[in-house]
Scaffold this active site. Structure first.
Site, PDB file in Angstrom:
ATOM      1  N   CYS A 139      -9.470   9.462  -4.778  1.00 56.00           N
ATOM      2  CA  CYS A 139      -9.640  10.885  -4.452  1.00 56.00           C
ATOM      3  C   CYS A 139     -10.856  11.486  -5.164  1.00 56.00           C
ATOM      4  CB  CYS A 139      -8.373  11.662  -4.799  1.00 56.00           C
ATOM      5  SG  CYS A 139      -7.751  11.327  -6.452  1.00 56.00           S
ATOM      6  N   HIS A 217      -7.578  18.090  -9.095  1.00 56.33           N
ATOM      7  CA  HIS A 217      -8.602  17.692 -10.071  1.00 56.33           C
ATOM      8  C   HIS A 217      -9.730  18.718  -9.987  1.00 56.33           C
ATOM      9  CE1 HIS A 217      -6.873  13.659 -10.435  1.00 56.33           C
ATOM     10  NE2 HIS A 217      -7.085  13.404  -9.166  1.00 56.33           N
TER      11      HIS A 217
HETATM   12  P1  NAD Z   1       3.494   6.669  -4.458  1.00 53.98           P
HETATM   13  O1  NAD Z   1       4.225   6.098  -5.621  1.00 53.98           O
HETATM   14  O2  NAD Z   1       3.614   8.109  -4.161  1.00 53.98           O
HETATM   15  O3  NAD Z   1       3.910   5.867  -3.134  1.00 53.98           O
HETATM   16  C1  NAD Z   1       3.978   4.476  -3.106  1.00 53.98           C
HETATM   17  C2  NAD Z   1       5.033   4.083  -2.087  1.00 53.98           C
HETATM   18  O4  NAD Z   1       5.059   2.653  -1.977  1.00 53.98           O
HETATM   19  C3  NAD Z   1       6.453   4.502  -2.471  1.00 53.98           C
HETATM   20  O5  NAD Z   1       7.066   5.089  -1.327  1.00 53.98           O
HETATM   21  C4  NAD Z   1       7.158   3.210  -2.825  1.00 53.98           C
HETATM   22  O6  NAD Z   1       8.545   3.215  -2.515  1.00 53.98           O
HETATM   23  C5  NAD Z   1       6.421   2.228  -1.940  1.00 53.98           C
HETATM   24  N1  NAD Z   1       6.485   0.843  -2.448  1.00 53.98           N
HETATM   25  C6  NAD Z   1       6.527   0.418  -3.722  1.00 53.98           C
HETATM   26  N2  NAD Z   1       6.564  -0.915  -3.770  1.00 53.98           N
HETATM   27  C7  NAD Z   1       6.548  -1.337  -2.479  1.00 53.98           C
HETATM   28  C8  NAD Z   1       6.572  -2.610  -1.891  1.00 53.98           C
HETATM   29  N3  NAD Z   1       6.604  -3.719  -2.609  1.00 53.98           N
HETATM   30  N4  NAD Z   1       6.522  -2.673  -0.545  1.00 53.98           N
HETATM   31  C9  NAD Z   1       6.465  -1.557   0.230  1.00 53.98           C
HETATM   32  N5  NAD Z   1       6.456  -0.323  -0.305  1.00 53.98           N
HETATM   33  C10 NAD Z   1       6.495  -0.224  -1.641  1.00 53.98           C
HETATM   34  O7  NAD Z   1       1.972   6.234  -4.670  1.00 53.98           O
HETATM   35  P2  NAD Z   1       0.696   6.978  -4.071  1.00 53.98           P
HETATM   36  O8  NAD Z   1       0.347   8.117  -4.956  1.00 53.98           O
HETATM   37  O9  NAD Z   1       0.877   7.191  -2.624  1.00 53.98           O
HETATM   38  O10 NAD Z   1      -0.420   5.883  -4.339  1.00 53.98           O
HETATM   39  C11 NAD Z   1      -0.637   4.792  -3.459  1.00 53.98           C
HETATM   40  C12 NAD Z   1      -2.080   4.341  -3.605  1.00 53.98           C
HETATM   41  O11 NAD Z   1      -2.942   5.421  -3.266  1.00 53.98           O
HETATM   42  C13 NAD Z   1      -2.491   3.912  -5.025  1.00 53.98           C
HETATM   43  O12 NAD Z   1      -3.467   2.908  -4.929  1.00 53.98           O
HETATM   44  C14 NAD Z   1      -3.116   5.163  -5.576  1.00 53.98           C
HETATM   45  O13 NAD Z   1      -4.017   4.932  -6.629  1.00 53.98           O
HETATM   46  C15 NAD Z   1      -3.832   5.681  -4.346  1.00 53.98           C
HETATM   47  N6  NAD Z   1      -4.162   7.122  -4.357  1.00 53.98           N
HETATM   48  C16 NAD Z   1      -3.255   8.037  -4.801  1.00 53.98           C
HETATM   49  C17 NAD Z   1      -3.605   9.373  -4.840  1.00 53.98           C
HETATM   50  C18 NAD Z   1      -2.661  10.421  -5.371  1.00 53.98           C
HETATM   51  O14 NAD Z   1      -3.100  11.444  -5.841  1.00 53.98           O
HETATM   52  N7  NAD Z   1      -1.365  10.217  -5.313  1.00 53.98           N
HETATM   53  C19 NAD Z   1      -4.852   9.785  -4.376  1.00 53.98           C
HETATM   54  C20 NAD Z   1      -5.744   8.832  -3.865  1.00 53.98           C
HETATM   55  C21 NAD Z   1      -5.385   7.487  -3.875  1.00 53.98           C
END
Ligand code: NAD
Length: 342
Positions: A139, A217
């Site tokens: 992000c 942020h």
């Molecule tokens: P999150 O924890 O909100 O969501 C992750 C999801 O994956 C959950 O629903 C979880 O149940 C599921 N999960 C976990 N293990 C799993 C598996 N083995 N198989 C299938 N599903 C599984 O995480 P997020 O914030 O959405 O982050 C995901 C990615 O996006 C990361 O790489 C993070 O760095 C990136 N990201 C996050 C943000 C943010 O602000 N949240 C912003 C940009 C990028």
């Protein structure tokens, strides 16, 4: 051809990607995958998404919770054209995608070295055309690319950017700090090198601190130009840039709190703010250097880029600006004053 998109990991990013893919004319959500039977899983089913368990061993949990499951993740991946992996780090899925021969894209929490290719719609869409695997940058990196890209025409000599990072997402009660400010002691912070994965040769240095806020942020950026640019030139360039939105303290937007209040009033799903917010009255060119502040809605700014990355990898549109416009129109974030072109 309609691109069949599988979404693996239905959390903060995954559920937003699903909602952004759904209205696109050239793609469809083939199904979503989750590991645990949370309320989000139930809502995915209620929204009409086909739901798949991450592994057969989780099927009894979903059955016990009364959540209907169409199969396992591998069943879905086998019938998809591309998987958007939105799981947290190091889940070991990459090998499975390779085994199945399905295209896949990852999120900013993964390392660039995993795929050796990263994606930002503005800076390197073309490098991703037809490729099998990529990673949509984080992000913060997306935010830096969005507002710096339109300044290229003034000749960017150097960028110094300080990331003031939210400590957790609003729905996350596990992380902190809740009453402290935590500096990243390594210089540069990972953000500058991450920008270079999608913008080779940009001279950028970053530092970062984490603060007790959940909503956005903030970046404090200083850009030194090689050429001539006034504050008005810079504002004019941002006005013409899709996915960048100018705000004014004079109109009551003094902090990230008011930006998020604006987002709630604007009425996007989940009060998301997909564009990068820049303070128009906080952008000043002084002695050849531009000083500006921008705020990043971390949960949503990368979502339009995810849609464009699907199109690039699937070779569905070779013109990045056509993809960006198509994505933005379908998501309801098309800006009529913006120029969808270089
Ligand atoms: P999150 O924890 O909100 O969501 C992750 C999801 O994956 C959950 O629903 C979880 O149940 C599921 N999960 C976990 N293990 C799993 C598996 N083995 N198989 C299938 N599903 C599984 O995480 P997020 O914030 O959405 O982050 C995901 C990615 O996006 C990361 O790489 C993070 O760095 C990136 N990201 C996050 C943000 C943010 O602000 N949240 C912003 C940009 C990028």
């Amino acid at each position: 051809m309609t691109i069949k998109v599988a979404i693996n990991g239905y959390g903060t990013i995954g559920k937003r990607v699903a909602d952004a893919v759904k209205p696109q004319v050239d793609m469809e959500v083939a199904g979503v995958v989750k590991r645990t039977p949370t309320y989000e899983a139930r809502m995915a089913v209620d929204k009409g998404f086909k739901f798949y368990a991450a592994d057969a061993k989780y099927l009894p949990d979903f059955e016990a919770a009364g959540i209907p499951v169409a199969g396992t993740a591998m069943d879905l991946f086998a019938e998809a054209d591309i998987v958007v992996d939105c799981t947290p780090k190091a889940q070991g899925y990459f090998e499975k995608y390779k085994e199945l021969g399905v295209k896949a894209m990852f999120q900013g929490g993964e390392k660039h070295t995993m795929t050796d290719l990263s994606f930002n719609a503005f800076t390197n869409y073309d490098d991703n055309l037809g490729k099998d695997y990529t990673r949509v940058v984080s992000c913060n990196t997306t935010g830096l690319c969005r507002t710096l890209y339109p300044l290229k025409k003034f000749g960017i000599d150097n960028v110094i950017a300080v990331m003031i990072r939210r400590s957790a997402d609003p729905g996350d009660s596990k992380r902190g700090p809740i009453n402290a400010i935590e500096p990243v002691l390594k210089v540069p912070s990972h953000h500058g090198p991450d920008v270079k994965t999608v913008w080779e040769g940009l001279n950028i240095q970053t530092t970062a601190v984490k603060v007790p806020s959940t909503i956005m942020h903030m970046h404090s950026n200083i850009v030194t130009f090689k050429g001539q640019a006034t504050s008005e030139d810079v504002i004019d360039a941002w006005c013409k840039t899709p996915r960048v939105k100018l705000f004014n303290a004079a109109e009551g937007i003094k902090s990230t709190a008011e930006i998020m209040e604006y987002a709630r009033d604007a009425g996007q799903t989940r009060s998301d703010l997909f564009p990068i917010a820049v303070w128009e009255d906080g952008a000043h060119v002084v002695d050849g250097k531009l000083y500006y502040y921008q705020a990043i809605h971390q949960e949503s700014d990368v979502i339009p880029d995810n849609v464009d990355a699907i199109r690039a990898l699937c070779n569905a549109e070779s013109d990045k600006w056509k993809s960006i416009e198509m994505t933005d129109r379908a998501m309801g974030i098309f800006q009529k004053e913006a120029v969808y072109g270089d």
